[in-house]
Design an enzyme around this catalytic site. Structure first.
Site, PDB file in Angstrom:
ATOM      1  N   CYS A 121     -30.031  98.826  49.448  1.00  0.00           N
ATOM      2  CA  CYS A 121     -31.191  98.924  48.894  1.00  0.00           C
ATOM      3  C   CYS A 121     -32.125  99.536  50.175  1.00  0.00           C
ATOM      4  CB  CYS A 121     -31.758  97.379  48.969  1.00  0.00           C
ATOM      5  SG  CYS A 121     -30.789  96.474  47.872  1.00  0.00           S
ATOM      6  N   CYS A 152     -33.874  97.427  53.004  1.00  0.00           N
ATOM      7  CA  CYS A 152     -32.803  96.424  53.578  1.00  0.00           C
ATOM      8  C   CYS A 152     -33.128  96.304  54.957  1.00  0.00           C
ATOM      9  CB  CYS A 152     -31.412  96.947  53.476  1.00  0.00           C
ATOM     10  SG  CYS A 152     -30.416  95.734  54.149  1.00  0.00           S
ATOM     11  N   CYS A 182     -21.769  97.297  50.961  1.00  0.00           N
ATOM     12  CA  CYS A 182     -22.605  96.693  50.047  1.00  0.00           C
ATOM     13  C   CYS A 182     -22.114  97.476  48.605  1.00  0.00           C
ATOM     14  CB  CYS A 182     -24.140  96.851  50.057  1.00  0.00           C
ATOM     15  SG  CYS A 182     -24.797  95.622  51.252  1.00  0.00           S
ATOM     16  N   ARG A 198     -28.718  81.027  64.521  1.00  0.00           N
ATOM     17  CA  ARG A 198     -30.250  81.161  64.819  1.00  0.00           C
ATOM     18  C   ARG A 198     -31.026  79.314  64.523  1.00  0.00           C
ATOM     19  NH1 ARG A 198     -31.739  84.178  61.111  1.00  0.00           N
ATOM     20  NH2 ARG A 198     -31.831  86.101  62.642  1.00  0.00           N
ATOM     21  N   TYR A 199     -30.605  78.846  63.777  1.00  0.00           N
ATOM     22  CA  TYR A 199     -30.754  77.277  63.478  1.00  0.00           C
ATOM     23  C   TYR A 199     -29.788  76.475  63.768  1.00  0.00           C
ATOM     24  CZ  TYR A 199     -34.099  79.744  60.582  1.00  0.00           C
ATOM     25  OH  TYR A 199     -35.432  80.553  60.194  1.00  0.00           O
ATOM     26  N   LYS A 211     -37.775  81.748  59.809  1.00  0.00           N
ATOM     27  CA  LYS A 211     -38.888  81.779  58.679  1.00  0.00           C
ATOM     28  C   LYS A 211     -40.126  80.689  58.445  1.00  0.00           C
ATOM     29  CE  LYS A 211     -34.935  83.454  55.717  1.00  0.00           C
ATOM     30  NZ  LYS A 211     -33.901  82.868  56.380  1.00  0.00           N
ATOM     31  N   ASP A 257     -40.261  86.046  57.668  1.00  0.00           N
ATOM     32  CA  ASP A 257     -39.158  86.072  58.748  1.00  0.00           C
ATOM     33  C   ASP A 257     -39.722  86.545  59.914  1.00  0.00           C
ATOM     34  OD1 ASP A 257     -36.919  85.324  60.008  1.00  0.00           O
ATOM     35  OD2 ASP A 257     -35.562  86.104  58.182  1.00  0.00           O
ATOM     36  N   ASP A 283     -39.520  92.799  55.460  1.00  0.00           N
ATOM     37  CA  ASP A 283     -39.586  92.861  56.794  1.00  0.00           C
ATOM     38  C   ASP A 283     -39.861  94.333  57.317  1.00  0.00           C
ATOM     39  OD1 ASP A 283     -38.244  90.131  57.118  1.00  0.00           O
ATOM     40  OD2 ASP A 283     -36.553  90.946  55.911  1.00  0.00           O
ATOM     41  N   ARG A 288     -31.238  94.975  57.237  1.00  0.00           N
ATOM     42  CA  ARG A 288     -30.138  95.346  57.984  1.00  0.00           C
ATOM     43  C   ARG A 288     -29.549  96.943  57.907  1.00  0.00           C
ATOM     44  NH1 ARG A 288     -27.808  90.057  56.318  1.00  0.00           N
ATOM     45  NH2 ARG A 288     -28.428  88.499  58.052  1.00  0.00           N
ATOM     46  N   ARG A 315     -26.700  75.493  61.225  1.00  0.00           N
ATOM     47  CA  ARG A 315     -26.360  76.716  60.068  1.00  0.00           C
ATOM     48  C   ARG A 315     -25.922  77.861  60.832  1.00  0.00           C
ATOM     49  NH1 ARG A 315     -30.981  75.029  59.154  1.00  0.00           N
ATOM     50  NH2 ARG A 315     -32.921  76.639  58.491  1.00  0.00           N
TER      51      ARG A 315
END
Length: 350
Positions: free
Chosen positions: A112, A115, A108, A95-96, A319, A312, A275, A117, A99
């Site tokens: 959560c 989440c 996981c 995305r950037y 972000k 985000d 999100d 995702r 990085r």
């Protein structure tokens, strides 16, 4: 469950992964069994023994399925931060410019309920060998990539042997100078921070670790010991927290969390506005409320303990800081500046 009554309460010895197990442990109400099974069919359940033993309502509410997850609002998205939009090869998000995010696994230790995702995690295992080779090739072909962020799922669910191999192979790419882990493992399963794991992190690219934690109750003595093992191994620690209604969305709770992190040599890095993930509306608060909370925190805790409050942007646009506004531009070189106590002051600019 069918027509059977829930079994009697048992001592939790392993992760709880079913609605039946949660009801058996007295964590979820039997009256909601049918709805909770619907929720679990959409997004799987996993509560680690460490989190189960804490017994804090604010901690448990992050992991227990809730019938409110069945309410999907029009603005909620399958991929709220745009991972798929910026995926040049399987397992990689770029995305950037400098990085990338490397999705090492979709597994996981806990799931959560908020989440971003939630549509993807838990569906597959670790990145396959052929996919990792394509990732390496992509990194070699894009030498502007300076940092590789290992996430998932949770990268520290992988074995120390597998991680050592991945890190060694990333280290072979000269342009990669920083490797960053994003993980919940030091708090949800601190026993996994072993000597073998910390040894695996001793590679040429500098290794940083960003801890995901949302409440001070998560920082148990075992978690503190795990964080100490990482800092003794020379791994710098940051944290990221999601601002969650009913969990931590007030200055007192966040102050306690951020002070606890600083005492454990963890620098609070990001406070994420929640999100627009599907079925998570009951966790969200307004941006204005979040800004008020951050304004209150700035007046009462050290700058070293303050994270950056970020949003985000949906769709994969990155972000942006959304902290409270302290400056008002009057357009003629004069400004009004609001201090942490809410008092207004005049300031003259060039």
């Amino acid at each position: 469950m069918n027509d059977q009554s829930p079994p009697g309460k048992a001592q939790a010895q392993s992760a709880l992964t079913t609605v039946d197990g949660l009801i058996r442990e007295g964590l979820s109400p039997v009256a909601q069994w049918a709805e909770l099974e619907q929720v679990a069919a959409e997004f799987r359940v996993r509560l680690s023994p460490g989190m189960r033993q804490i017994g804090s309502d604010a901690v448990l509410a992050q992991f227990l399925p809730d019938p409110r997850e069945l309410t999907i609002l029009p603005e909620e998205l399958i991929d709220p931060i745009g991972d798929d939009v910026h995926r040049p090869v399987p397992g990689l998000t770029h995305r950037y410019p400098d990085r990338v995010i490397l999705h090492t696994t979709q597994i996981c230790e806990v799931y959560c309920r908020f989440c971003f995702r939630r549509e993807a995690v838990g569906e597959n295992g670790q990145l396959e060998e052929a996919e990792f080779i394509r990732v390496q090739d992509y990194l070699r072909d894009h030498p502007q990539i300076w940092e590789v962020i290992l996430t998932g799922g949770d990268p520290l669910t992988l074995s120390a042997r597998r991680l050592k191999d991945m890190l060694a192979r990333l280290a072979e790419i000269p342009s990669v100078e920083v490797i960053r882990f994003h993980t919940r493992i030091p708090v949800v399963a601190p026993e996994k921070i072993t000597e073998d794991l910390t040894r695996a992190m001793q590679v040429r690219p500098v290794v940083w670790l960003v801890l995901h934690t949302n409440h001070a109750d998560e920082i148990t003595p075992a978690a503190s010991a795990a964080l100490a093992r990482l800092t003794r191994a020379g791994v710098p620690l940051l944290s990221q927290t999601v601002l969650l209604k009913g969990i931590n969305a007030d200055p007192d709770t966040l102050e306690q969390l951020f002070r606890t992190l600083i005492r454990n040599r963890v620098k609070p890095y990001y406070l994420h506005h929640p999100d627009l993930a599907k079925g998570t509306g009951h966790f969200r608060l307004s941006l204005h409320e979040g800004q008020e909370i951050m304004a209150a925190l700035r007046g009462r805790i050290s700058g070293t303990a303050l994270p950056t409050y970020v949003l985000d942007i949906p769709g994969g646009f990155g972000k942006v800081p959304v902290g409270p506004g302290y400056l008002q531009d009057h357009g003629d070189g004069s400004w009004t500046v609001t201090d942490p106590q809410g008092r207004a002051h005049s300031y003259r600019d060039l």
